[in-house]
Structure formats: structure tokens, C-alpha cells
Design a protein around this motif. Structure first.
Motif, PDB file in Angstrom:
ATOM      1  N   THR A   9       0.838  -1.197   0.000  1.00 55.33           N
ATOM      2  CA  THR A   9       0.000   0.000   0.000  1.00 55.33           C
ATOM      3  C   THR A   9       0.873   1.247   0.000  1.00 55.33           C
ATOM      4  N   THR A  65      -6.977   0.050  -6.211  1.00 57.98           N
ATOM      5  CA  THR A  65      -5.615   0.523  -6.418  1.00 57.98           C
ATOM      6  C   THR A  65      -4.804   0.286  -5.154  1.00 57.98           C
ATOM      7  N   HIS A  66      -3.490   0.401  -5.273  1.00 57.52           N
ATOM      8  CA  HIS A  66      -2.611   0.187  -4.130  1.00 57.52           C
ATOM      9  C   HIS A  66      -2.378   1.465  -3.331  1.00 57.52           C
ATOM     10  N   VAL A  67      -2.799   2.609  -3.856  1.00 62.30           N
ATOM     11  CA  VAL A  67      -2.642   3.873  -3.143  1.00 62.30           C
ATOM     12  C   VAL A  67      -3.888   4.115  -2.304  1.00 62.30           C
ATOM     13  N   ARG A  70       4.093   7.418  -2.754  1.00 58.39           N
ATOM     14  CA  ARG A  70       4.324   6.877  -4.083  1.00 58.39           C
ATOM     15  C   ARG A  70       4.248   7.972  -5.148  1.00 58.39           C
ATOM     16  N   THR A  71       3.350   8.939  -4.923  1.00 60.36           N
ATOM     17  CA  THR A  71       3.107   9.972  -5.926  1.00 60.36           C
ATOM     18  C   THR A  71       2.894  11.323  -5.254  1.00 60.36           C
ATOM     19  N   LYS A 102      -5.502   5.484 -11.343  1.00 60.47           N
ATOM     20  CA  LYS A 102      -4.363   4.667 -11.776  1.00 60.47           C
ATOM     21  C   LYS A 102      -3.099   5.511 -11.899  1.00 60.47           C
ATOM     22  N   ASP A 135      -0.828   5.480  -8.933  1.00 62.20           N
ATOM     23  CA  ASP A 135      -0.185   4.197  -8.628  1.00 62.20           C
ATOM     24  C   ASP A 135       0.892   3.882  -9.658  1.00 62.20           C
ATOM     25  N   CYS A 136       1.438   4.934 -10.280  1.00 63.13           N
ATOM     26  CA  CYS A 136       2.362   4.733 -11.394  1.00 63.13           C
ATOM     27  C   CYS A 136       3.703   4.203 -10.915  1.00 63.13           C
TER      28      CYS A 136
END
Length: 415
Positions: A207, A244-246, A283-284, A404, A407-408
Motif C-alpha cells: 500500500t 488501487t494500491h494507493v 508513491r506519488t 491509476k 499508482d504509477c
């Protein structure tokens, strides 16, 4: 709405109660001495579930307590808080800190309030310019919890560190009442957060989190207070139900903030490390700033702003994270709007859309503008001042984000 939060709070209290506090050693970070951190380093499996950018406040008052209400995003275990003295000019001691679940107002769900420790100790002294991480608090915290962090300082003085525009009611008191679950001694409502600048949890494996770097629109001005209707809040709700994983969302907006110059807080370039890249599990980075640089009429050109955007993107990529760029929204009708600034906005937006500097783009300009006057916000989205969206505009912004894209796969530094 309150009933739904109360039900979630009771569940959170039950889950948050399990386990005993574990002590961890104190360590300092030499990577960024201006952002020294006391406490055990963040576990690489942790993510930020709530955040608010630190700023300089008025002078602090000794023997004052704060009961700070924050709305988390991602679920997880082993909750930790981060206390910031980033803008202090002397050490500040916190001799008591607790975390519980809001029942209503300043009252907590019975049995939910638990003491936080720092390297096994009940108190921590945070040097000027530093932050402190608490020890993990065992037990699971559900997503979208109204977490309440209560802190007390016996010796606070000089400039306090906090976040001015919380769009959330918290509470203050004289003396140390942090252990109390009753609201009886917490009778002073406040609209700012003091010293607390992040909450992290350990989520399921894989996550991640996104950090929104922005100004007053991201900070939530013109959204409804106490209902968590800033656009990052709506985004967090979408992410919780998406595949999504985020899941973690940190709102690092500051009212009046600029990309290039200090003013409403330090510039985005100055605070990027402290407010954004230092958060665990990011992540972003979602970059949505620029309108304050444009409308301030300080001579900032499109090329100046573009250079700032490029620096942010380069630093985010160098940290192994992705960056999503958002176009600057229309603001015709605001008192500082003029055609020269509009020309800069259009040039900047063309760069954001077409340059390829960002891993993805969200076109807030396209979503919010009126089809009849593209330089102006669509009235149904306008919060009333022609610059800040209201609740409907905030939701439209969040709905426009491609989940999406958050979650890049991060590029390798130097690519």
C-alpha cells in the motif's frame, strides 16, 4: 453524518485498544539537518494517513493543551504521530500525548484514549527546527477515522509551529487534561492545528500514499468546515473503495502558498522536502499550485513558473517517486484577475498538459471552467469568490483524478 462518524469511532476504539506500547530508541537524521527527526526511523512499510503542512504561528503559551481532531485516510496498525517544531526558535517539551477516537466535539469514545510515548518515555523535547516521531501504538485503526490527538506542553514559548486553516474544529485548554476522555475541560474551540503535522500507520503490504502539494484550494477554503469536503478528502474516499494500491492521502496545502516565493508559508520549493518527500510511503506527489504566483503581480512569468515546476518534478523523480501535474484553474472575477495574468495561466497550462515533464496530468482547468467563458469558473462549482471551488467543485476535482495515475511506476533517478 455525525452518526456515521460515531459508529466508525466505536469500531475504531475497539480495534485501537489492543496491545501494549513498545519503546524504540531515539535516532537523529543527518540527511537533512534542517529537518532533524527524533525517534526511531519510519518503518519502510508505514504510510502517511494524514498530514498538514507546518507553518509559523503566533507565539506559543506555556501550560496549554491541544485536542486536535484529524480525519485519516488509509487503514493500518501501529499508529505513529509526528510533532513539529520546524518554526520554533527554542526547544519545546511535550510532557503528555494521547490518541483516541472522537465521539462528538471534544469528547472521546470511552476507552479509546491511549498514551503515546517517545523512545519509551512519556515526554519528548523537540529542538528548534526538528520533528519527533512517537513510538508505534499497537492495534488497528480503520480507514476514515476521526482521530483525536491530545498534547500538552509545560514550557512552550516563542513562535509555535502549526497549520492555520484547518477547516476542522479542534479544542484547547489550560493545563494538562490530555488523559481525559470527557469534553468538560476542553471548552475552547480553535480552527488551527498546533504542532501535529503527520500521522502514519502500517497498512497491508504494497500500500502506498499520495501527497497533494498546493495552496488554499487544496487546503480546502470554501469547503464546508468539519465535513471533510476538501478535494483531497473526496479523493481519499474514492481511493478507499477503488482497486488501487494507493490508499493514504496527505493534504499539504497552505492558504496563499506560492511555488516560487515565500508568503503564505514557505514556497513549495522550500517546503518540498519537509512537507512532502519526508512523509512515509509516498508513491506519488500531486502538484497543484501556481495561481498565487500569477495573481500576485510580482512580475512572475510563465517561464519562471515552468522552471519551478521542472525543479519540483526533478526532485520528486530523484527521490524515486512519481509526480502528477494539475493545470491552474480559472479565476476571472477574483479581484486580482487581469488579462496579463490570464495569459501567463494559459501558457503555464499548455506546458503542464504537453511538456511530458509529469508522469500524468489532471486538467482541473478543463473540469472547472465555464463553457461559456473559459476564463471563469462554472458557477455551480464556484464557492462564491470566483477563485475557490465550493463543495461541488471540490468533488468534481477529485472525480477528475485518474486513480491509476497515482499508482504509477516511479522512474529511476536520472532517467
Amino acid at each position: 453524518m455525525r452518526a456515521r462518524f460515531a459508529r466508525a469511532g466505536r469500531l475504531g476504539a475497539l480495534l485501537l485498544l489492543a496491545g501494549a506500547v513498545q519503546a524504540t530508541p531515539v535516532q537523529a537524521s543527518d540527511d537533512h539537518p534542517e529537518f532533524a527527526v527524533l525517534g526511531a526511523p519510519a518503518d519502510h512499510r508505514e504510510i502517511v494517513t494524514w498530514g498538514a503542512s507546518a507553518d509559523r504561528m503566533d507565539n506559543a503559551v506555556a501550560d496549554r493543551g491541544y485536542r486536535l481532531v484529524v480525519h485519516t485516510s488509509a487503514a493500518g496498525s501501529d499508529l505513529r504521530i509526528r510533532l513539529s517544531n520546524a518554526f520554533g526558535d527554542r526547544p519545546v517539551t511535550f510532557d503528555s500525548a494521547y490518541a483516541g477516537i472522537q465521539q462528538d466535539g471534544a469528547a472521546l469514545v470511552p476507552g479509546s484514549n491511549r498514551r503515546l510515548t517517545f523512545a519509551g518515555a512519556r515526554s519528548v523535547t523537540v529542538p528548534a527546527g526538528a520533528t519527533a516521531l512517537s513510538d508505534p501504538l499497537p492495534g488497528r485503526l480503520p480507514a476514515a477515522s476521526n482521530l483525536v490527538v491530545s498534547i500538552h506542553s509545560p514550557d512552550a514559548a516563542g513562535p509555535a509551529t502549526g497549520h492555520w486553516m484547518a477547516m476542522q474544529t479542534s479544542y484547547a485548554t489550560e493545563g494538562d487534561h490530555t488523559a481525559e476522555e470527557s469534553a468538560a475541560n476542553w471548552t475552547e474551540p480553535i480552527g488551527s492545528w498546533f504542532y501535529l503535522d503527520a500521522v502514519a500507520v502500517r497498512p497491508p503490504a504494497g500500500t502506498g500514499a499520495v501527497v497533494a502539494l498546493g495552496d488554499s484550494i487544496t487546503d480546502g477554503w470554501q469547503s464546508t468546515t468539519d465535513l471533510d469536503r476538501r478535494w483531497p478528502d473526496y479523493l481519499a474516499r474514492r481511493l478507499q473503495s477503488a482497486g488501487t494500491h494507493v490508499k493514504g492521502v496527505a493534504n499539504e496545502g497552505i492558504s496563499g502558498n506560492k511555488v516560487l516565493a515565500d508568503g503564505g508559508g514557505q514556497s513549495a520549493l522550500k517546503r518540498l522536502q519537509r512537507d512532502v518527500l519526508s512523509q512515509p510511503g509516498v508513491r506519488t506527489v500531486f502538484l497543484f499550485e501556481g495561481v498565487n504566483d500569477i495573481k500576485a503581480h510580482t512580475g512572475v512569468t510563465a517561464q519562471d513558473l515552468i522552471a519551478g515546476y521542472r525543479e519540483v518534478a526533478e526532485r520528486v523523480h530523484a527521490a524515486g517517486k512519481c509526480v502528477v501535474g494539475a493545470t491552474v484553474a480559472p479565476f476571472k472575477g477574483w479581484s486580482e484577475w487581469d488579462q496579463a495574468g490570464e495569459t501567463v495561466r494559459q501558457e503555464v497550462n499548455e506546458f503542464i498538459r504537453d511538456s511530458g515533464e509529469f508522469d500524468a496530468v489532471t486538467d482541473f482547468d478543463h473540469i472547472l471552467r465555464s463553457p461559456y467563458d473559459p476564463e471563469r469558473m462554472l458557477p455551480v462549482f464556484d464557492g462564491g469568490d470566483h477563485l475557490h471551488p465550493g463543495d461541488k467543485g471540490m468533488q468534481a476535482m477529485a472525480d477528475a483524478v485518474d486513480l491509476k495515475s497515482l499508482d504509477c511506476a516511479a522512474p529511476h533517478p536520472g532517467d
